[in-house]
Design an enzyme around this catalytic site. Structure first.
Site, short mmCIF file in Angstrom:
data_model
loop_
_atom_site.label_atom_id
_atom_site.label_comp_id
_atom_site.label_asym_id
_atom_site.label_seq_id
_atom_site.Cartn_x
_atom_site.Cartn_y
_atom_site.Cartn_z
N HIS A 114 0.72 -0.94 0.47
CA HIS A 114 -0.22 0.07 -0.27
C HIS A 114 1.22 1.52 -0.20
O HIS A 114 2.00 0.79 0.70
CB HIS A 114 -0.91 -0.26 1.21
CG HIS A 114 -2.23 -1.12 1.01
ND1 HIS A 114 -3.30 -1.25 0.64
CD2 HIS A 114 -1.64 -2.45 2.03
CE1 HIS A 114 -3.86 -1.97 0.65
NE2 HIS A 114 -2.83 -3.08 2.13
N LYS A 165 14.00 -8.07 1.99
CA LYS A 165 14.94 -7.85 0.72
C LYS A 165 15.85 -9.12 0.29
O LYS A 165 15.85 -10.68 1.02
CB LYS A 165 16.83 -7.40 0.99
CG LYS A 165 16.55 -5.73 2.09
CD LYS A 165 17.77 -5.25 2.24
CE LYS A 165 17.36 -3.37 2.45
NZ LYS A 165 17.89 -2.82 3.50
#
Length: 184
Positions: A114, A165
């Site tokens: 979002h 990551k």
């Protein structure tokens, strides 16, 4: 040419999740996962038939109930896949899972995101980034894999990790945020 909301979703652009077609497709997946999650443990063939309607698999797999996803058709799993109890895959974008991947209980894979800006977020727009999990990967219980992450081959992710990551090949990675602690 104007992109459909689904095309925007799959390309990583902001899209409207309330789009009529997307709502219909999510409801189809929710009905299938509801049916799957309410089968008896000994109804293995019925479970497999339901899941084969839901997503793309190249080979053998086993998923324990409960299992939930958004669309199903964005999930591609390789040979010899296993997901333990409580797996959630928010497959708003592509989720590609390699061969010999094991997910411990309560692993959560999120492609959905979002906007950070609250004004933009209140418009109802969302976006998504694909996730790739390589071959021979074991993901420990309670791990969360965030949008856009690539996990390499021959990797172990420790329980309770939050993978924000990319993780390279041949490592053990743990923690929040998840980080490499050892090469293997």
């Amino acid at each position: 040419m104007i992109k459909s909301e689904k095309e925007k979703m799959l390309s990583g652009d902001h899209y409207n999740a309330g789009d009529e077609d997307l709502v219909r497709e999510r409801n189809y997946a929710r009905n299938l996962t509801f049916e799957f999650n309410h089968t008896r443990p000994n109804e293995k063939e019925k479970r497999q038939q339901i899941l084969k309607q839901l997503f793309n698999s190249k080979g053998s797999f086993h998923i324990e109930a409960p299992f939930n996803c958004d669309y199903g058709y964005n999930i591609e799993i390789g040979e010899n896949f296993y997901a333990n109890y409580g797996c959630i895959i928010l497959d708003v974008n592509k989720v590609k899972i390699g061969d010999n991947v094991l997910l411990a209980p309560n692993v959560q894979i999120y492609t959905a995101a979002h906007p950070i800006d609250p004004t933009e977020r209140l418009t109802g727009k969302e976006y998504a980034k694909p996730i790739v999990i390589g071959n021979n990967v074991w993901v420990g219980g309670g791990t969360i894999i965030c949008p856009g992450v690539k996990i390499g081959d021959n990797v172990t992710i420790g329980a309770g990790s939050v993978v924000t990551k990319d993780i390279p090949d041949h490592v053990i990675a743990v923690g929040n945020p998840c980080r490499v602690i050892k090469s293997i």
